[in-house]
Design a protein around this motif. Sequence first.
Motif, PDB file in Angstrom:
ATOM      1  N   PHE A 120    -145.333  59.934   6.812  1.00  0.00           N
ATOM      2  CA  PHE A 120    -146.641  60.589   6.834  1.00  0.00           C
ATOM      3  C   PHE A 120    -147.151  60.664   5.402  1.00  0.00           C
ATOM      4  CE2 PHE A 120    -144.158  62.485  10.338  1.00  0.00           C
ATOM      5  CZ  PHE A 120    -144.957  62.115  11.419  1.00  0.00           C
ATOM      6  N   GLU A 165    -153.333  66.698   5.879  1.00  0.00           N
ATOM      7  CA  GLU A 165    -153.177  65.698   6.944  1.00  0.00           C
ATOM      8  C   GLU A 165    -151.716  65.432   7.254  1.00  0.00           C
ATOM      9  OE1 GLU A 165    -157.208  63.007   6.098  1.00  0.00           O
ATOM     10  OE2 GLU A 165    -155.269  62.449   5.204  1.00  0.00           O
ATOM     11  N   LEU A 166    -150.899  65.214   6.237  1.00  0.00           N
ATOM     12  CA  LEU A 166    -149.503  64.860   6.506  1.00  0.00           C
ATOM     13  C   LEU A 166    -148.722  66.044   7.060  1.00  0.00           C
ATOM     14  CD1 LEU A 166    -147.333  65.863   4.050  1.00  0.00           C
ATOM     15  CD2 LEU A 166    -148.619  64.163   2.779  1.00  0.00           C
ATOM     16  N   GLU A 212    -150.021  68.468   8.945  1.00  0.00           N
ATOM     17  CA  GLU A 212    -150.456  68.649  10.329  1.00  0.00           C
ATOM     18  C   GLU A 212    -149.822  67.593  11.236  1.00  0.00           C
ATOM     19  OE1 GLU A 212    -154.719  68.666  10.047  1.00  0.00           O
ATOM     20  OE2 GLU A 212    -154.797  70.863   9.870  1.00  0.00           O
ATOM     21  N   GLU A 213    -149.729  66.347  10.753  1.00  0.00           N
ATOM     22  CA  GLU A 213    -149.109  65.289  11.555  1.00  0.00           C
ATOM     23  C   GLU A 213    -147.621  65.554  11.758  1.00  0.00           C
ATOM     24  OE1 GLU A 213    -149.984  61.642   9.602  1.00  0.00           O
ATOM     25  OE2 GLU A 213    -152.107  61.656  10.156  1.00  0.00           O
ATOM     26  N   PHE A 214    -146.969  66.025  10.710  1.00  0.00           N
ATOM     27  CA  PHE A 214    -145.548  66.353  10.817  1.00  0.00           C
ATOM     28  C   PHE A 214    -145.344  67.529  11.773  1.00  0.00           C
ATOM     29  CE2 PHE A 214    -141.871  68.840   9.182  1.00  0.00           C
ATOM     30  CZ  PHE A 214    -140.873  67.931   9.502  1.00  0.00           C
ATOM     31  N   SER A 215    -146.207  68.528  11.687  1.00  0.00           N
ATOM     32  CA  SER A 215    -146.125  69.683  12.588  1.00  0.00           C
ATOM     33  C   SER A 215    -146.290  69.247  14.041  1.00  0.00           C
ATOM     34  CB  SER A 215    -147.194  70.706  12.220  1.00  0.00           C
ATOM     35  OG  SER A 215    -147.184  71.803  13.119  1.00  0.00           O
ATOM     36  N   THR A 216    -147.221  68.343  14.288  1.00  0.00           N
ATOM     37  CA  THR A 216    -147.441  67.839  15.647  1.00  0.00           C
ATOM     38  C   THR A 216    -146.210  67.111  16.171  1.00  0.00           C
ATOM     39  OG1 THR A 216    -149.828  67.645  15.298  1.00  0.00           O
ATOM     40  CG2 THR A 216    -148.870  66.314  17.070  1.00  0.00           C
ATOM     41  N   LEU A 217    -145.574  66.311  15.292  1.00  0.00           N
ATOM     42  CA  LEU A 217    -144.342  65.619  15.695  1.00  0.00           C
ATOM     43  C   LEU A 217    -143.274  66.618  16.120  1.00  0.00           C
ATOM     44  CD1 LEU A 217    -142.539  63.000  15.784  1.00  0.00           C
ATOM     45  CD2 LEU A 217    -141.885  63.583  13.441  1.00  0.00           C
TER      46      LEU A 217
END
Length: 236
Positions: free
Chosen positions: A86, A92-93, A95-100
């Motif tokens: 990410f 951004e990174l 939030e993307e990691f949190s979503t994963l």
Amino acid sequence: MLDAIKLENVLFLDIETVPLHPSFNELDHVDQQLYADKTKYQRKEEYTPDEFYDRAGIWAEFGKIVCISVGYFVDRTYRQFRVRSFTGTEVELLEEFSTLLKDHFSGQHHLLCAHNGKEFDFPYIARRMIINGIAIPAKLNLFGKKPWEVPHLDTMELWKFGDYKHFTSLKLMTRVLGIPSPKDDIDGSQVRNVYYEENDVNRIARYCEKDVIAVAQILLKLRLEPILKDDQIITK
């Protein structure tokens, strides 16, 4: 017991961090003084705060995350280890990691694994999430948890075998365990220059991914299992 852990339930990760700004002079006077106070013990009389600012990335209050790389095992017809990174803005990174984490690694059986993760990666991510106004996922929120309830594995801690004074770098562990070294391009001290001067976040991501692979290989070694071959490692 490590043997009881199902490898497919472990998310391996590593982060790369840099100072919040390219130079000390870009901090306002309040932050300059706060940084001077924060680093006084480490600097002693050898460096001024300005001279020491290239190391600001190790503190979540004065640094930021520029890459989070993750890896996980998949058992199909044969074992695979899949790696992805990410990047982008820190928000951004994160939030993307949190979503994963929420979508794929939120179960009670899931674990996070990093080298020195308990003292660096896991708390750093949590602090930067709070600073950026992002809710901390359950796997990183340790409030109220007892030590045996913390869903984190730390390969450096596992190597201590109860010796709390012992520090072993990732590079040293891979060397003594016969694992290909991840430090064949840059090292942590160079990430700041690669980010701010070369603007090459892809190079940082490749370096970060190699560390994630090394952590997974170490866990395999600690379980007395064969390490991954190149054709078993899939990079997105």
